[in-house]
Design a protein around this motif. Structure first.
Motif, PDB file in Angstrom:
ATOM      1  N   PRO A  69       0.810  -1.226   0.000  1.00 50.57           N
ATOM      2  CA  PRO A  69       0.000   0.000   0.000  1.00 50.57           C
ATOM      3  C   PRO A  69       0.840   1.271   0.000  1.00 50.57           C
ATOM      4  N   LEU A  70       2.061   1.224   0.574  1.00 48.25           N
ATOM      5  CA  LEU A  70       2.925   2.402   0.640  1.00 48.25           C
ATOM      6  C   LEU A  70       4.193   2.179  -0.158  1.00 48.25           C
ATOM      7  N   ARG A  71       4.754   3.278  -0.663  1.00 46.33           N
ATOM      8  CA  ARG A  71       6.002   3.209  -1.399  1.00 46.33           C
ATOM      9  C   ARG A  71       6.839   4.445  -1.066  1.00 46.33           C
ATOM     10  N   ARG A  72       8.140   4.263  -0.991  1.00 47.73           N
ATOM     11  CA  ARG A  72       9.027   5.353  -0.608  1.00 47.73           C
ATOM     12  C   ARG A  72       9.469   6.152  -1.823  1.00 47.73           C
ATOM     13  N   VAL A  73       9.428   7.460  -1.683  1.00 49.46           N
ATOM     14  CA  VAL A  73       9.905   8.382  -2.722  1.00 49.46           C
ATOM     15  C   VAL A  73      11.317   8.802  -2.345  1.00 49.46           C
ATOM     16  N   ASP A  74      12.281   8.546  -3.209  1.00 42.90           N
ATOM     17  CA  ASP A  74      13.680   8.921  -2.973  1.00 42.90           C
ATOM     18  C   ASP A  74      14.069  10.044  -3.921  1.00 42.90           C
ATOM     19  N   LEU A  75      14.576  11.152  -3.345  1.00 39.09           N
ATOM     20  CA  LEU A  75      15.060  12.273  -4.129  1.00 39.09           C
ATOM     21  C   LEU A  75      16.548  12.447  -3.863  1.00 39.09           C
ATOM     22  N   ILE A 120      29.997  11.508  -0.465  1.00 36.65           N
ATOM     23  CA  ILE A 120      30.924  12.629  -0.663  1.00 36.65           C
ATOM     24  C   ILE A 120      31.667  12.354  -1.956  1.00 36.65           C
ATOM     25  N   GLY A 121      31.370  13.142  -2.972  1.00 34.96           N
ATOM     26  CA  GLY A 121      31.955  12.918  -4.280  1.00 34.96           C
ATOM     27  C   GLY A 121      33.245  13.683  -4.481  1.00 34.96           C
ATOM     28  N   GLU A 122      33.710  13.767  -5.739  1.00 28.83           N
ATOM     29  CA  GLU A 122      34.969  14.435  -6.054  1.00 28.83           C
ATOM     30  C   GLU A 122      34.854  15.950  -5.949  1.00 28.83           C
ATOM     31  N   SER A 123      33.660  16.466  -6.282  1.00 28.85           N
ATOM     32  CA  SER A 123      33.513  17.925  -6.281  1.00 28.85           C
ATOM     33  C   SER A 123      32.241  18.396  -5.604  1.00 28.85           C
ATOM     34  N   GLU A 124      31.492  17.466  -4.938  1.00 25.36           N
ATOM     35  CA  GLU A 124      30.252  17.857  -4.286  1.00 25.36           C
ATOM     36  C   GLU A 124      29.855  16.800  -3.278  1.00 25.36           C
ATOM     37  N   ILE A 125      28.836  17.128  -2.479  1.00 23.12           N
ATOM     38  CA  ILE A 125      28.227  16.134  -1.597  1.00 23.12           C
ATOM     39  C   ILE A 125      26.864  15.774  -2.169  1.00 23.12           C
ATOM     40  N   ARG A 126      26.466  14.535  -1.946  1.00 24.24           N
ATOM     41  CA  ARG A 126      25.169  14.067  -2.448  1.00 24.24           C
ATOM     42  C   ARG A 126      24.252  13.772  -1.267  1.00 24.24           C
ATOM     43  N   VAL A 127      23.052  14.322  -1.333  1.00 22.48           N
ATOM     44  CA  VAL A 127      22.086  14.223  -0.245  1.00 22.48           C
ATOM     45  C   VAL A 127      20.850  13.503  -0.745  1.00 22.48           C
ATOM     46  N   THR A 128      20.323  12.596   0.073  1.00 23.43           N
ATOM     47  CA  THR A 128      19.105  11.858  -0.259  1.00 23.43           C
ATOM     48  C   THR A 128      17.975  12.292   0.667  1.00 23.43           C
ATOM     49  N   ALA A 129      16.832  12.629   0.075  1.00 26.11           N
ATOM     50  CA  ALA A 129      15.630  12.979   0.831  1.00 26.11           C
ATOM     51  C   ALA A 129      14.568  11.928   0.544  1.00 26.11           C
ATOM     52  N   ARG A 130      13.867  11.470   1.595  1.00 24.57           N
ATOM     53  CA  ARG A 130      12.912  10.374   1.443  1.00 24.57           C
ATOM     54  C   ARG A 130      11.608  10.689   2.154  1.00 24.57           C
ATOM     55  N   CYS A 131      10.511  10.220   1.539  1.00 23.32           N
ATOM     56  CA  CYS A 131       9.197  10.279   2.178  1.00 23.32           C
ATOM     57  C   CYS A 131       8.358   9.120   1.663  1.00 23.32           C
ATOM     58  N   TRP A 132       7.244   8.847   2.337  1.00 22.85           N
ATOM     59  CA  TRP A 132       6.387   7.714   1.990  1.00 22.85           C
ATOM     60  C   TRP A 132       5.010   8.210   1.548  1.00 22.85           C
ATOM     61  N   VAL A 133       4.480   7.569   0.492  1.00 29.09           N
ATOM     62  CA  VAL A 133       3.149   7.904  -0.008  1.00 29.09           C
ATOM     63  C   VAL A 133       2.438   6.601  -0.409  1.00 29.09           C
TER      64      VAL A 133
END
Length: 285
Positions: free
Chosen positions: A175-181, A221-234
């Motif tokens: 019934p629920l699924r996670r949204v990853d950004l 933590i990449g070569e020239s930037e940081i990568r951030v993950t945002a998550r929510c459930w719908v």
């Protein structure tokens, strides 16, 4: 015409009627009673299938197979009354089964796959599935083929034999699924700054689930930037609209706070000029 010949024919017919007459009568009675009995069984079977949660395609198959089996048994019984051995019917059915099986090997595999799908229900009509590199909503499940509609409006027909033997990713079964950004930021951006901005934008969406709560984490933590993950459930049926809306909402929130996408940077160290006239330092042993 010679009357003796006619008398011979009449006598021969009478002998035949006397010899097989009772069997014909018994066969006719068995046929009538058998048809009545088969109709009663089919009414009970159809009523039971209507009350069950079996798919329509499987109901049709079960009804057709039941009629075939019942009439096969009836004709075998009538043949036995007429003096035909049951082994003859078994030989005929066996030969017919082998011939049909050899002619329809691929179709039989699809048929078996369709039965497995309809019985075990790894997916149903309306589910979003990914199978054999194709993603779409299931629009029809037949006994031989499954049809899905892709996001761009294409209809893909897949043999049930292939589907039953493949990994099926059912994306709406839960019934629920996670949204990853995923977002990228410059090294000098602090998580304490961007985390509340992203969380506020995501929580403002009206259909995002309160539990589990949305969260934001440093992923890489990449070569020239940081990568951030945002998550929510719908709810699973709202996954893709929510994905696009959340992505746009977070982008607007970051723009409002003046946080930009990082630009790749590279530091180049330039040494002194090399002069060919310079001599190498004298070696001291």
């Amino acid at each position: 015409m010679d009357t003796s010949f006619l008398e011979t024919i009449k006598t021969y017919l009478k002998e035949i009627l006397v010899s097989i007459g009772p069997e014909l009568i018994y066969s006719a009675v068995a046929l009538v009673l058998g048809i009545i009995f088969i109709n009663l069984i089919m009414k009970v079977l159809k009523a039971a299938l209507r009350k069950s949660k079996v798919e329509l395609s499987l109901k049709t198959f079960v009804e057709s197979l039941s009629i075939f089996v019942l009439y096969g048994l009836l004709f075998t019984l009538i043949g036995s009354i007429l003096g035909i051995k049951a082994t003859s019917f078994l030989a005929i059915f066996g030969a017919a089964g082998i011939a049909i099986g050899l002619a329809l090997q691929g179709s039989l595999a699809n048929f078996a796959g369709g039965v497995l799908i309809l019985v075990f229900k790894p997916f149903k009509v309306g589910d979003l599935i990914h199978v054999n590199s194709s993603t779409g909503y299931v629009v029809n499940i037949d006994i031989l083929y499954t049809r899905i509609e892709t996001f761009d409006g294409r209809i893909i027909t897949m043999p049930n034999g292939n589907v039953a033997n493949s990994d099926v990713d059912n994306r709406t079964m839960n019934p629920l699924r996670r949204v990853d950004l995923s977002f990228k930021f410059a090294f000098d951006i602090k998580m304490e700054t961007i985390r509340p901005i992203i969380l506020e934008a995501m929580k403002a969406h009206p259909i995002v689930e309160k539990e589990p709560e949305p969260d934001v984490w440093l992923e890489e933590i990449g070569e020239s930037e940081i990568r951030v993950t945002a998550r929510c459930w719908v709810e699973s049926i709202h996954y893709w609209p929510t994905f696009w809306e959340q992505l746009e909402a977070v982008k607007k929130a970051l723009d409002a706070h003046g946080i930009e996408t990082p630009i790749p940077r590279r530091i180049v160290y330039q040494g002194g000029e090399y002069k060919a006239s310079e001599s190498l330092p004298e070696r001291k042993d």
